[in-house]
Design an enzyme around this catalytic site. Sequence first.
Site, PDB file in Angstrom:
ATOM      1  N   THR A  72       0.837  -1.206   0.000  1.00 55.73           N
ATOM      2  CA  THR A  72       0.000   0.000   0.000  1.00 55.73           C
ATOM      3  C   THR A  72       0.868   1.251   0.000  1.00 55.73           C
ATOM      4  O   THR A  72       0.630   2.182  -0.783  1.00 55.73           O
ATOM      5  CB  THR A  72      -0.933  -0.002   1.238  1.00 55.73           C
ATOM      6  OG1 THR A  72      -1.740  -1.184   1.189  1.00 55.73           O
ATOM      7  CG2 THR A  72      -1.819   1.230   1.279  1.00 55.73           C
ATOM      8  N   THR A 244      13.399   5.385   9.952  1.00 53.80           N
ATOM      9  CA  THR A 244      14.325   4.267  10.155  1.00 53.80           C
ATOM     10  C   THR A 244      13.741   2.998   9.547  1.00 53.80           C
ATOM     11  O   THR A 244      12.580   2.662   9.766  1.00 53.80           O
ATOM     12  CB  THR A 244      14.569   4.069  11.671  1.00 53.80           C
ATOM     13  OG1 THR A 244      15.072   5.287  12.182  1.00 53.80           O
ATOM     14  CG2 THR A 244      15.553   2.939  11.937  1.00 53.80           C
ATOM     15  N   CYS A 333      -9.079  -7.811   2.093  1.00 51.68           N
ATOM     16  CA  CYS A 333      -9.246  -6.439   2.550  1.00 51.68           C
ATOM     17  C   CYS A 333     -10.726  -6.068   2.577  1.00 51.68           C
ATOM     18  O   CYS A 333     -11.116  -5.110   3.207  1.00 51.68           O
ATOM     19  CB  CYS A 333      -8.499  -5.486   1.620  1.00 51.68           C
ATOM     20  SG  CYS A 333      -6.836  -6.021   1.297  1.00 51.68           S
TER      21      CYS A 333
HETATM   22  N1  PLP Z   1      -1.883  -4.660  -4.209  1.00 58.34           N
HETATM   23  C1  PLP Z   1      -2.396  -5.896  -4.293  1.00 58.34           C
HETATM   24  C2  PLP Z   1      -2.669  -6.483  -5.640  1.00 58.34           C
HETATM   25  C3  PLP Z   1      -2.661  -6.629  -3.135  1.00 58.34           C
HETATM   26  O1  PLP Z   1      -3.172  -7.862  -3.236  1.00 58.34           O
HETATM   27  C4  PLP Z   1      -2.394  -6.042  -1.876  1.00 58.34           C
HETATM   28  C5  PLP Z   1      -2.734  -6.743  -0.633  1.00 58.34           C
HETATM   29  O2  PLP Z   1      -3.638  -7.555  -0.595  1.00 58.34           O
HETATM   30  C6  PLP Z   1      -1.828  -4.750  -1.845  1.00 58.34           C
HETATM   31  C7  PLP Z   1      -1.599  -4.092  -3.031  1.00 58.34           C
HETATM   32  C8  PLP Z   1      -1.499  -4.085  -0.543  1.00 58.34           C
HETATM   33  O3  PLP Z   1      -0.314  -4.648  -0.005  1.00 58.34           O
HETATM   34  P1  PLP Z   1      -0.008  -4.525   1.562  1.00 58.34           P
HETATM   35  O4  PLP Z   1      -0.953  -5.447   2.268  1.00 58.34           O
HETATM   36  O5  PLP Z   1       1.427  -4.962   1.699  1.00 58.34           O
HETATM   37  O6  PLP Z   1      -0.192  -3.109   1.943  1.00 58.34           O
END
Ligand code: PLP
Length: 399
Positions: A72, A244, A333
């Site tokens: 993200t 950091t 999510c």
């Molecule tokens: N992009 C995709 C395609 C994902 O599947 C995810 C997480 O499910 C993310 C971005 C976000 O990654 P993170 O959970 O490391 O923030």
Amino acid sequence: MPPIYLDANSTTPVLPEVVEAMLPFFTTHFGNPSSTHQHGQHARAALDHARESVAALLRCRPSEIIFTSGGTEAANLALFGALPPTPGPTPRLITAATEHHAVLHAAEALAARNPSPVDLTILPVDRNGLIAPSALAAALQPNTRLVSLMLANNETGVLQPIPELARITHAHGALFHTDAVQAAGKLPLDLSPTGLLRDVDLLSLSGHKMYAPQGTGALFVRRKTPLTPLLHGGPHERQRRAGTENLPGLVGLGRAADLAQAWLSTDAPTHLTSLRDHLEAGLLAQIPNVHINSRQAPRTPNTTSLTLPGIDAEALLIALDLQGLACSAGSACQSGATEPSHVLRAMHLSDADARSTIRLSLSRLTTPAEIDHALNLIPATVSRLRALTPAPRSSLTHA
Ligand code: PLP
């Protein structure tokens, strides 16, 4: 039978070799990579080593890797960093309807920024979830500054034709970002000047989808690509990401990158694809009225998106979980959200079919015995649940 984990697209376990590499960095080698004393120097060397490993996996230069707290943050840094507020004509961002919210919501925030909003174009996809390169070519306008299109979709595994989409974008003079969170460690990625991804300027990845810890990630930024930092503070990560670094976590990410490279150089990815195909063939043979999404499109080796008309995906998830099988409905999510998956809706599934869809995502650790057990559990559970509900109406053509 021990629990079966078929939710690797949500998160993967941290491999024992990765844990082993990380452990000394919590205790003996706890230094801050920015300190000048020996503790700091040791930490700096370990961080450099991790960066070299991630760069080797992506076939790029270590100096082109910025460590982040995950996918993200990497995607947000790419979008906000490439589109800082500037005087002059409004820049345009192009993305697609099936992107992860890490990109879509960042794009919407940029479109709502006040002052300095960006113009936003959201490309549609076809029934398989694919973007037509001609649609991108038609959407590019003189003010297009950035195109952000994902490499592999988290819900269906579908692979976009990124080399072609990036080439079209470059020919137009815009920058190209790809969210490769669900591709890194599953497919070979080559960002070198002669590689398939040579027209990609920015690429995001996440540690916890590739057997490293949660809260680790990286953004590849091709040399000379202008990027404005998101975080303000110290001069970490060549002044592009203050704060950091998460040393133990990133040492883990480096080790996971080494292991991914080794895995990709064997025939293990082919075995994983066969295991997934065996699962799909078994489900299609045993469950009436079932559809596998994006089956006709190129996909990652580990992902199955299964629509079961008449089944409430959440109820199926719970019933399977009670029997020791973990999977998900849409992307993790969104679990708990009442809205049907935006990815499946964009692929023209009805609301009802989107709510009847589960995702099974295998990991490198999934065994044939686990798939056989899943092939006993899933059809029996589906038929039990269907017996409780009236026959559904579905808009899908069934495979
Ligand atoms: N992009 C995709 C395609 C994902 O599947 C995810 C997480 O499910 C993310 C971005 C976000 O990654 P993170 O959970 O490391 O923030």
